[in-house]
Design a protein around this motif. Structure first.
Motif, PDB file in Angstrom:
ATOM      1  N   UNK A   1       8.575  11.994  -5.964  1.00 11.77           N
ATOM      2  CA  UNK A   1       8.859  12.131  -4.544  1.00 11.77           C
ATOM      3  C   UNK A   1       7.981  11.315  -3.627  1.00 11.77           C
ATOM      4  N   UNK A   2       7.021  10.621  -4.197  1.00 17.73           N
ATOM      5  CA  UNK A   2       6.110   9.856  -3.359  1.00 17.73           C
ATOM      6  C   UNK A   2       6.791   8.560  -2.943  1.00 17.73           C
ATOM      7  N   UNK A   3       6.591   8.170  -1.690  1.00 21.12           N
ATOM      8  CA  UNK A   3       7.308   7.001  -1.203  1.00 21.12           C
ATOM      9  C   UNK A   3       6.514   5.718  -1.371  1.00 21.12           C
ATOM     10  N   UNK A   4       5.265   5.821  -1.788  1.00 15.86           N
ATOM     11  CA  UNK A   4       4.464   4.620  -1.985  1.00 15.86           C
ATOM     12  C   UNK A   4       3.641   4.807  -3.248  1.00 15.86           C
ATOM     13  N   UNK A   5       3.183   3.720  -3.835  1.00 16.32           N
ATOM     14  CA  UNK A   5       2.368   3.809  -5.035  1.00 16.32           C
ATOM     15  C   UNK A   5       1.011   3.184  -4.807  1.00 16.32           C
ATOM     16  N   UNK A   6       0.080   3.486  -5.704  1.00 13.36           N
ATOM     17  CA  UNK A   6      -1.215   2.826  -5.631  1.00 13.36           C
ATOM     18  C   UNK A   6      -1.326   1.901  -6.839  1.00 13.36           C
ATOM     19  N   UNK A   7      -1.517   0.618  -6.577  1.00  9.96           N
ATOM     20  CA  UNK A   7      -1.680  -0.349  -7.652  1.00  9.96           C
ATOM     21  C   UNK A   7      -3.155  -0.363  -8.051  1.00  9.96           C
ATOM     22  N   UNK A   8      -3.418  -0.186  -9.350  1.00 11.67           N
ATOM     23  CA  UNK A   8      -4.788  -0.244  -9.861  1.00 11.67           C
ATOM     24  C   UNK A   8      -4.953  -1.602 -10.535  1.00 11.67           C
ATOM     25  N   UNK A   9      -5.712  -2.492  -9.897  1.00 17.32           N
ATOM     26  CA  UNK A   9      -5.859  -3.856 -10.402  1.00 17.32           C
ATOM     27  C   UNK A   9      -7.264  -3.993 -10.988  1.00 17.32           C
TER      28      UNK A   9
ATOM     29  N   UNK B   1     -12.060  -1.792 -10.783  1.00 18.76           N
ATOM     30  CA  UNK B   1     -10.690  -1.503 -10.388  1.00 18.76           C
ATOM     31  C   UNK B   1     -10.552  -1.643  -8.870  1.00 18.76           C
ATOM     32  N   UNK B   2      -9.659  -2.470  -8.440  1.00 14.05           N
ATOM     33  CA  UNK B   2      -9.350  -2.587  -7.017  1.00 14.05           C
ATOM     34  C   UNK B   2      -8.034  -1.838  -6.789  1.00 14.05           C
ATOM     35  N   UNK B   3      -8.050  -0.900  -5.839  1.00 10.47           N
ATOM     36  CA  UNK B   3      -6.876  -0.059  -5.624  1.00 10.47           C
ATOM     37  C   UNK B   3      -6.210  -0.440  -4.304  1.00 10.47           C
ATOM     38  N   UNK B   4      -4.918  -0.658  -4.379  1.00  6.37           N
ATOM     39  CA  UNK B   4      -4.177  -1.125  -3.205  1.00  6.37           C
ATOM     40  C   UNK B   4      -2.930  -0.271  -3.019  1.00  6.37           C
ATOM     41  N   UNK B   5      -2.715   0.186  -1.802  1.00  7.63           N
ATOM     42  CA  UNK B   5      -1.512   0.959  -1.501  1.00  7.63           C
ATOM     43  C   UNK B   5      -0.311   0.012  -1.422  1.00  7.63           C
ATOM     44  N   UNK B   6       0.739   0.312  -2.202  1.00  4.43           N
ATOM     45  CA  UNK B   6       1.923  -0.555  -2.217  1.00  4.43           C
ATOM     46  C   UNK B   6       3.100   0.195  -1.607  1.00  4.43           C
ATOM     47  N   UNK B   7       3.581  -0.232  -0.452  1.00  5.19           N
ATOM     48  CA  UNK B   7       4.741   0.439   0.146  1.00  5.19           C
ATOM     49  C   UNK B   7       5.950   0.338  -0.783  1.00  5.19           C
TER      50      UNK B   7
END
Lengths: 386, 386
Positions: free
Chosen positions: B354-362, B318-324
């Motif tokens: 309420x979170x302004x960004x998500x973490x994409x789990x690729x 799993x590669x995790x990337x912060x997505x604005x």
């Protein structure tokens, strides 16, 4: 890991000493480092400590280290109070906090043992975590957007402010609560659900493989957190035994009523009305009442959870698209969505074991849904009924 | 909805009559239509019937309709047997099946009432569904890749073959089981977990908003299916009362043992050893044992679930990337992944209220993970520790 990008407006003055380099301690250290704060690390395990340092979480704390302004105790909850008391004594000018998921026992023990020094202690519980544990699972974004409970009824107001700032600096939202109020809340939203998930998963231990092959997403969701660490959770539950037992008793009472109700519908060959055609409908009013009662209350409770799949009004419309299991298909889908000029508010991919294709669930603003469906249809995607 | 695309090799000869145009019946009708099979629709509710027809699920069944080759009964489970018996009589040359999630009561009642005609009846349970119900939630891909249980111990082998072919034609995988075996399996993987999820959610009914605001993904997952329809589920549970009660009793026994164990750790002001410093550790060995027992068995049971998050070895990294949280960011991420030449095996987006960004789990093949991380980092993405 990307390089730390110091933020413009960080309130926390360093150095911050993190005692305990597990998931939470290391994640917090990484988040503070990313904000440009100096971090010192300590742990009773040299392996965990070295891993955290090598991940860039900070420098090892030693006798020559500059005196910390803030100490964060991130040990297992059963030793948290001991370590907080020791740190208050070791660093007489520092503000000390902890991140344990239980607060009343920790706060009471610190107050009773540290006396006036306890004014420099503020209890914390960042509402963040994952099923995996240890420094290796750490994530500098773990706290982003999450509530951070601050328990500070007997703390120095300046000390409370220091910890609130720390929370904000790592992207969390501070929430002030009393210790008992916090413990009752987490018993309901975290501790009891954790144990019940484990109870359901425990029933799968001896289930045949043929039966397990019928598992669907519902079972996977209900038991996801049953993969959590038993040792860590034992310490949490023991530390919050009162509120947890109270809730488990109420769940047990509901379960007992449900069992009694459903028993009325169990076929009994000695009672002819139970085996006659249509018997289920004849004997089951008690059962139906018991089941609909629990499920209706479950509907109501479920709808009260705030966040993406609960409570709040459905702001987004879900567009569902069949994605063939082939290289580049998701990329093609996203570029087609981008070309349609539609912003994706949320996204997930649903597929089950052995399935050769997945269904992409794309959440968009209601006004954009039809336009997106038409655009994707025109590009040859199979848009399915939502 | 995209237009039906007839498949090259469909075994089912039409017409197929679908009795009951709820979620399952309408989804099946859509899937058969997409495979080029002629479908007739019937339902006691004219509204539901009209909706299914307008969705393109088939033509209304009437006196002038050609005689169906296959009849699928997709009514609520408490009336399934009645309708199956009536359809066997109304269509003396048709193979009749049903899609109820309970099998023993339905099969026994059909056998006892339809006599030799019951040889043309085959029980089915496609393992597919969703929390939403009704024709409006129907999906022609609902059965793709899912197991389809076939109960045919006393059926004509030709009739069984017709139903197996029907399952294959809509993308499902037929699995032969005995009726009792099926009912015990679904009690464990579906019915008991459903009720337990509702029991947990029911405890949220009277919880304060401050406590609810601390909810995380764990609670959301455990209670997702608590949003299901109480009326439909009452009929299912009543129809499978024996196996469900057996399982609930065992869960109740485990819960009782857990409560007794944890009670040992509840603070009792009358017992000084309960309130002394470090008391939790002193009095809690019974509690720790009870909790670790249930949680360890839960770990084992959870790991046995086949499919994406259970059992099978972790094939993907799993590669995790912060997505604005900004327009077009996900599209940009996917096009950057595509440009890196890496195929996405699975994908999800994690974010809380309420979170302004998500973490994409690729999820990608392990060999591609490092390359992807480097490529995304070079494009300015924040790749987080996995």
């Amino acid at each position: 890991m990307s390089a730390p990008e110091p933020r413009a407006s960080v309130s926390t003055r360093g150095p911050v000493l993190i005692v305990g380099t597990g998931l939470l301690g290391t994640s917090l250290a990484l988040a503070l480092r990313a904000a440009g704060v100096e971090v010192q690390l300590a742990d009773t395990s040299p392996t965990s400590l070295a891993l955290a340092r090598d991940m860039g979480a900070g420098a090892l704390h030693g006798e020559d280290s500059p005196e910390p302004q803030v100490v964060v105790v991130a040990t297992p909850p059963d030793v948290t109070a001991d370590v907080v008391v020791a740190q208050l004594s070791a660093h007489p000018s520092a503000v000390v906090t902890d991140v344990a998921s239980i607060k009343e026992r920790v706060v009471n023990e610190v107050r009773s043992r540290a006396g006036a020094e306890a004014r420099r202690y503020v209890g914390s519980h960042p509402m963040a975590g994952r099923e995996r544990s240890g420094a290796g699972a750490a994530d500098s974004d773990l706290f982003a957007g999450r509530p951070w409970v601050v328990v500070a009824q007997d703390s120095d107001p300046q000390a409370e402010l220091v910890i609130r700032n720390l929370a904000v600096d790592v992207g969390a939202s501070p929430v002030r609560m009393g210790a008992a109020e916090h413990d009752a809340a987490v018993a309901a939203v975290s501790h009891a659900p954790q144990l019940v998930s484990s109870l359901v998963a425990a029933r799968l231990e001896e289930l045949g493989e043929g039966a397990l092959a019928l598992s669907g997403q519902g079972l996977r969701d209900v038991t996801r957190i049953a993969a959590s660490d038993p040792r860590l959770w034992s310490a949490i539950i023991v530390g919050n035994a009162g509120p947890v037992v109270g809730l488990l008793r109420r769940i047990s009472d509901d379960l007992g009523a449900l069992i009694t109700g459903i028993e009325a519908a169990v076929c009994d060959p000695d009672r002819p009305e139970h085996t006659a055609p249509g018997a289920a409908r004849v004997v089951a009013p008690g059962a139906v009442g018991a089941i609909t009662d629990v499920m209706t209350r479950g509907n109501i409770g479920r709808a009260r959870i705030p966040g993406k799949h609960g409570g709040a009004p459905h702001r987004y419309t879900e567009v569902q698209v069949l994605v063939p299991d082939a290289a580049g298909e998701l990329g093609r889908l996203f570029s087609d969505v981008g070309a349609a000029g539609v912003n994706i508010e949320d996204f997930s991919l649903e597929h089950s074991a052995g399935q050769s294709a997945g269904i992409a669930l794309i959440s968009v603003l209601p006004a954009a849904a039809l336009r997106l469906e038409e655009a994707l249809d025109a590009q040859g995607w199979r848009v399915v009924a939502g």
